[in-house]
Write an enzyme that holds these catalytic residues in place. Structure first.
Site, PDB file in Angstrom:
ATOM      1  N   HIS A 247       0.802  -1.233   0.000  1.00  0.00           N
ATOM      2  CA  HIS A 247       0.000   0.000   0.000  1.00  0.00           C
ATOM      3  C   HIS A 247       0.832   1.278   0.000  1.00  0.00           C
ATOM      4  O   HIS A 247       0.722   2.105   0.895  1.00  0.00           O
ATOM      5  CB  HIS A 247      -0.990   0.000   1.175  1.00  0.00           C
ATOM      6  CG  HIS A 247      -1.873  -1.228   1.180  1.00  0.00           C
ATOM      7  ND1 HIS A 247      -2.775  -1.499   2.179  1.00  0.00           N
ATOM      8  CD2 HIS A 247      -1.972  -2.276   0.315  1.00  0.00           C
ATOM      9  CE1 HIS A 247      -3.400  -2.634   1.909  1.00  0.00           C
ATOM     10  NE2 HIS A 247      -2.918  -3.132   0.788  1.00  0.00           N
ATOM     11  N   GLU A 340     -13.254   0.967  -4.269  1.00  0.00           N
ATOM     12  CA  GLU A 340     -14.124   2.145  -4.405  1.00  0.00           C
ATOM     13  C   GLU A 340     -13.739   3.060  -5.558  1.00  0.00           C
ATOM     14  O   GLU A 340     -12.574   3.160  -5.914  1.00  0.00           O
ATOM     15  CB  GLU A 340     -14.049   2.987  -3.110  1.00  0.00           C
ATOM     16  CG  GLU A 340     -14.534   2.253  -1.885  1.00  0.00           C
ATOM     17  CD  GLU A 340     -14.457   3.098  -0.617  1.00  0.00           C
ATOM     18  OE1 GLU A 340     -13.931   4.233  -0.676  1.00  0.00           O
ATOM     19  OE2 GLU A 340     -14.952   2.624   0.431  1.00  0.00           O
ATOM     20  N   TYR A 350     -12.912   9.601   3.802  1.00  0.00           N
ATOM     21  CA  TYR A 350     -13.482   8.520   2.989  1.00  0.00           C
ATOM     22  C   TYR A 350     -13.706   7.224   3.761  1.00  0.00           C
ATOM     23  O   TYR A 350     -14.050   6.204   3.181  1.00  0.00           O
ATOM     24  CB  TYR A 350     -12.656   8.363   1.695  1.00  0.00           C
ATOM     25  CG  TYR A 350     -12.912   9.576   0.821  1.00  0.00           C
ATOM     26  CD1 TYR A 350     -13.929   9.576  -0.115  1.00  0.00           C
ATOM     27  CD2 TYR A 350     -12.250  10.779   1.061  1.00  0.00           C
ATOM     28  CE1 TYR A 350     -14.251  10.719  -0.835  1.00  0.00           C
ATOM     29  CE2 TYR A 350     -12.562  11.927   0.355  1.00  0.00           C
ATOM     30  CZ  TYR A 350     -13.564  11.888  -0.590  1.00  0.00           C
ATOM     31  OH  TYR A 350     -13.904  13.028  -1.284  1.00  0.00           O
ATOM     32  N   TYR A 361      -9.697 -10.532   4.525  1.00  0.00           N
ATOM     33  CA  TYR A 361      -9.318 -11.576   3.575  1.00  0.00           C
ATOM     34  C   TYR A 361      -9.690 -12.974   4.066  1.00  0.00           C
ATOM     35  O   TYR A 361      -9.957 -13.861   3.286  1.00  0.00           O
ATOM     36  CB  TYR A 361      -7.814 -11.521   3.285  1.00  0.00           C
ATOM     37  CG  TYR A 361      -7.445 -10.330   2.458  1.00  0.00           C
ATOM     38  CD1 TYR A 361      -7.912 -10.201   1.152  1.00  0.00           C
ATOM     39  CD2 TYR A 361      -6.661  -9.317   2.981  1.00  0.00           C
ATOM     40  CE1 TYR A 361      -7.599  -9.090   0.390  1.00  0.00           C
ATOM     41  CE2 TYR A 361      -6.336  -8.203   2.222  1.00  0.00           C
ATOM     42  CZ  TYR A 361      -6.805  -8.095   0.932  1.00  0.00           C
ATOM     43  OH  TYR A 361      -6.493  -6.994   0.180  1.00  0.00           O
TER      44      TYR A 361
HETATM   45  C1  HEC Z   1      -4.605  -9.879  -0.405  1.00  0.00           C
HETATM   46  C2  HEC Z   1      -3.829 -10.663  -1.290  1.00  0.00           C
HETATM   47  C3  HEC Z   1      -3.390 -12.058  -0.811  1.00  0.00           C
HETATM   48  C4  HEC Z   1      -4.175 -13.109  -0.466  1.00  0.00           C
HETATM   49  C5  HEC Z   1      -5.681 -13.155  -0.359  1.00  0.00           C
HETATM   50  C6  HEC Z   1      -3.263 -14.220  -0.243  1.00  0.00           C
HETATM   51  N1  HEC Z   1      -1.984 -13.809  -0.427  1.00  0.00           N
HETATM   52 FE1  HEC Z   1      -0.306 -14.965  -0.316  1.00  0.00          FE
HETATM   53  N2  HEC Z   1       0.833 -13.342  -0.638  1.00  0.00           N
HETATM   54  C7  HEC Z   1       0.370 -12.097  -0.967  1.00  0.00           C
HETATM   55  C8  HEC Z   1       1.465 -11.232  -1.265  1.00  0.00           C
HETATM   56  C9  HEC Z   1       1.365  -9.761  -1.667  1.00  0.00           C
HETATM   57  C10 HEC Z   1       2.628 -11.994  -1.109  1.00  0.00           C
HETATM   58  C11 HEC Z   1       4.051 -11.504  -1.339  1.00  0.00           C
HETATM   59  C12 HEC Z   1       4.333 -11.424  -2.802  1.00  0.00           C
HETATM   60  C13 HEC Z   1       4.514 -12.772  -3.391  1.00  0.00           C
HETATM   61  O1  HEC Z   1       5.266 -13.549  -2.809  1.00  0.00           O
HETATM   62  O2  HEC Z   1       3.891 -13.076  -4.411  1.00  0.00           O
HETATM   63  C14 HEC Z   1       2.201 -13.335  -0.733  1.00  0.00           C
HETATM   64  C15 HEC Z   1       3.063 -14.400  -0.512  1.00  0.00           C
HETATM   65  C16 HEC Z   1       2.650 -15.696  -0.314  1.00  0.00           C
HETATM   66  C17 HEC Z   1       3.542 -16.823  -0.154  1.00  0.00           C
HETATM   67  C18 HEC Z   1       5.045 -16.796  -0.223  1.00  0.00           C
HETATM   68  C19 HEC Z   1       5.775 -16.473   1.024  1.00  0.00           C
HETATM   69  C20 HEC Z   1       7.260 -16.589   0.817  1.00  0.00           C
HETATM   70  O3  HEC Z   1       7.926 -17.169   1.670  1.00  0.00           O
HETATM   71  O4  HEC Z   1       7.784 -16.103  -0.197  1.00  0.00           O
HETATM   72  C21 HEC Z   1       2.761 -17.930  -0.014  1.00  0.00           C
HETATM   73  C22 HEC Z   1       3.219 -19.354   0.203  1.00  0.00           C
HETATM   74  C23 HEC Z   1       1.389 -17.499  -0.074  1.00  0.00           C
HETATM   75  N3  HEC Z   1       1.361 -16.139  -0.252  1.00  0.00           N
HETATM   76  C24 HEC Z   1       0.306 -18.335  -0.049  1.00  0.00           C
HETATM   77  C25 HEC Z   1      -1.011 -17.895  -0.007  1.00  0.00           C
HETATM   78  C26 HEC Z   1      -2.135 -18.775   0.145  1.00  0.00           C
HETATM   79  C27 HEC Z   1      -2.053 -20.286   0.161  1.00  0.00           C
HETATM   80  C28 HEC Z   1      -3.233 -17.972   0.242  1.00  0.00           C
HETATM   81  C29 HEC Z   1      -4.653 -18.370   0.515  1.00  0.00           C
HETATM   82  C30 HEC Z   1      -4.904 -18.877   1.844  1.00  0.00           C
HETATM   83  C31 HEC Z   1      -2.806 -16.602   0.079  1.00  0.00           C
HETATM   84  N4  HEC Z   1      -1.453 -16.595  -0.056  1.00  0.00           N
HETATM   85  C32 HEC Z   1      -3.650 -15.495   0.082  1.00  0.00           C
HETATM   86  C33 HEC Z   1      -0.940 -11.695  -1.032  1.00  0.00           C
HETATM   87  C34 HEC Z   1      -2.019 -12.492  -0.771  1.00  0.00           C
END
Ligand code: HEC
Length: 468
Positions: A247, A340, A350, A361
């Site tokens: 953000h 929004e 806002y 989430y």
């Molecule tokens: C609001 C968005 C969001 C949601 C919903 C979300 N994630 Fe993530 N997640 C991220 C972001 C941003 C990162 C960091 C960037 C990346 O590694 O892609 C991340 C990273 C991860 C990582 C890597 C961590 C590392 O050690 O590098 C894993 C594993 C992961 N998410 C699994 C999940 C799983 C399974 C779910 C569902 C339960 C989930 N995520 C839901 C945003 C989200």
């Protein structure tokens, strides 16, 4: 004879029962990944892609053992923007989902090819068009786009480079400041001063900090001549610096009086948005040299940050100034649901996180309220979240049928959202370019054409109307 028949019947029934039981049993073993799949679709797909494609070319930050990933899911990893799901799932479910995630990520190709055919003629509800590729190659995440008076395009690559695209030739610009690339942070927006012809000023928004654990968004100004930035100076630095990787905002627009407006997200700490003593979760207004206009709404409020124009925002990544009506429009990311579209007014609140149409989430309630006295209601909200990255209005006569409508880039669903407008209301919408990839930016350029930036592989397309 009768008894023998009955015996046979009972015998066959028992065998059948046993077979079906063992079938159910083996099937149960097989359905556990399917359960994980259902959990994945429910909680994870909106951010990581239906087929885990946004884990492409994965470098694990916190390790990829079942134990590491389970802990990532259970407690979240705030520094990189990964929410926690400890309340939404049992430990067994978390473990199954961790196993599923690790297995699937290993199978994701380094670059997931888009299923969208960019060579097609596209028929929208009110306009037929095609796409023309204007930049690609070195781009991965083209974040900001701006146009020089001579028609050249400037485009930032989030990893830290700025390019000038002149008649299809892309050249790296020298003199770009060092930026910190972490989570959603990096080199973000680029803007061109309205009087560029006279002063050669361009502006950059970027993540910066003492170290990777103390970051926030900065805005700097420099002079661009012959592919080189000189006299680059930071004119604004958002506070406080934090380890959060999410953000950052940050879009920049100028109004007709030459004031510079920019957005900063609440940096993953929602309380920031209602607190006027920090920069986060706000739209700001400054002069073109970074100084504070005397008529800003909070200049006389003790301890308030003087550049604040409006507050109560979550992560505004779309900002559009409508010259004709002198109105600023904004779009911002909600949590799960509740993105929004707002009209930005001086001094207004806002509402984030006090009012919202979104939920957490993990599915839990964030706030029971969607409206409150003294807080602005959105002009429109999106459930489910489209993940709006950008905002522009179609004012050019090149797109009859779309005139007056808003376009927002959708990161989550990988398309361009057309909001069909009437009297400042969204009366309908249309999905354009569906599955083209995460749409990071959309801008109507001074030449009247609309340019769309897409991520991974990074490309910029021009929307070219096709006449019959
Ligand atoms: C609001 C968005 C969001 C949601 C919903 C979300 N994630 Fe993530 N997640 C991220 C972001 C941003 C990162 C960091 C960037 C990346 O590694 O892609 C991340 C990273 C991860 C990582 C890597 C961590 C590392 O050690 O590098 C894993 C594993 C992961 N998410 C699994 C999940 C799983 C399974 C779910 C569902 C339960 C989930 N995520 C839901 C945003 C989200």
């Amino acid at each position: 004879m009768y008894n023998k028949k009955k015996y046979l019947l009972v015998f066959t029934a028992t065998i059948l029962l046993l077979i079906s039981y063992s079938f159910v049993k083996t099937n149960q073993v097989e359905t556990s990944p399917r359960n994980a799949r259902a959990l994945y679709l429910q909680y994870c797909a909106s951010c990581h892609g239906e087929n885990l494609d946004r884990f492409a070319a994965r470098k694990w930050v916190y390790g990829n053992s079942v134990k590491d990933v389970s802990s990532t899911l259970k407690n979240g990893r705030p520094a990189i923007g990964m929410p926690e799901f400890g309340k939404a799932m049992t430990d067994d479910e978390i473990q199954a989902l961790a196993v599923y995630t690790i297995e699937k990520v290993a199978q994701v190709p380094a670059v997931v090819p888009s299923t969208f055919d960019v060579k097609h003629i596209i028929h929208s509800l009110d306009l037929t068009f095609r796409l023309e590729e204007v930049a690609s190659g070195k781009l991965k995440i083209p974040w900001g786009m701006a146009f020089l008076p001579n028609g050249d395009m400037l485009v930032t690559e989030k990893a830290g480079q700025l390019y000038q695209v002149s008649k299809g030739v892309m050249t790296a610009i020298e003199g770009v400041p060092n930026v910190v690339v972490r989570g959603q942070g990096g080199l973000l927006e680029v803007a061109v001063h309205p009087q560029f012809k006279k002063n050669n000023f361009i502006y950059l928004a970027y993540a910066e900090g003492e170290n990777a654990n103390a970051l926030n968004t900065s805005i700097g100004r420099g002079e661009l001549r012959n592919g080189k930035i000189t006299n680059f100076k930071r004119i604004m630095q958002a506070m406080p610096a934090t380890s959060s990787g999410v953000h950052f905002g940050c879009r920049i627009v100028f109004d007709k009086n030459g004031y510079l407006f920019f957005s900063i997200g609440e940096r993953g700490k929602k309380e920031n948005a209602q607190d006027l003593t920090n920069h986060c979760g706000k739209i700001h207004r400054i002069k073109d040299d970074g100084s504070i206009p005397a008529d800003n709404p909070f200049v006389n409020t003790p301890n308030a940050i003087k550049s604040i124009w409006s507050y109560g925002h979550r992560n505004p990544q779309g900002l559009y100034y409508d010259k004709k009506t002198d109105v600023i429009w904004e779009n911002e990311h909600g949590p799960k649901g509740g993105d929004e579209l707002n009209i930005i007014k001086k001094g207004a609140n806002y509402g984030w996180p006090v009012i919202s149409f979104g939920i957490n989430y993990d599915g839990t309630v964030l706030t029971p309220d969607t409206a409150k006295v003294g807080m602005e209601a959105p002009k429109h909200y999106w459930i489910p979240s489209i993940g709006p990255s950008s905002l522009t209005k179609v004012t050019s006569s090149r797109y009859p049928g779309w005139e007056g409508d808003f376009l927002s880039g959708s990161l989550s669903f990988e398309y361009l959202e057309r909001s069909i407008m009437k009297n400042n209301r969204v009366i309908s919408s249309e999905k354009l370019l569906h599955k083209i990839g995460r749409v990071r930016n959309v801008v109507q350029a001074p030449d009247g054409y609309i340019y769309v930036a897409v991520e991974n592989p990074g490309k910029v397309y021009k929307i070219v109307p096709v006449t019959k």
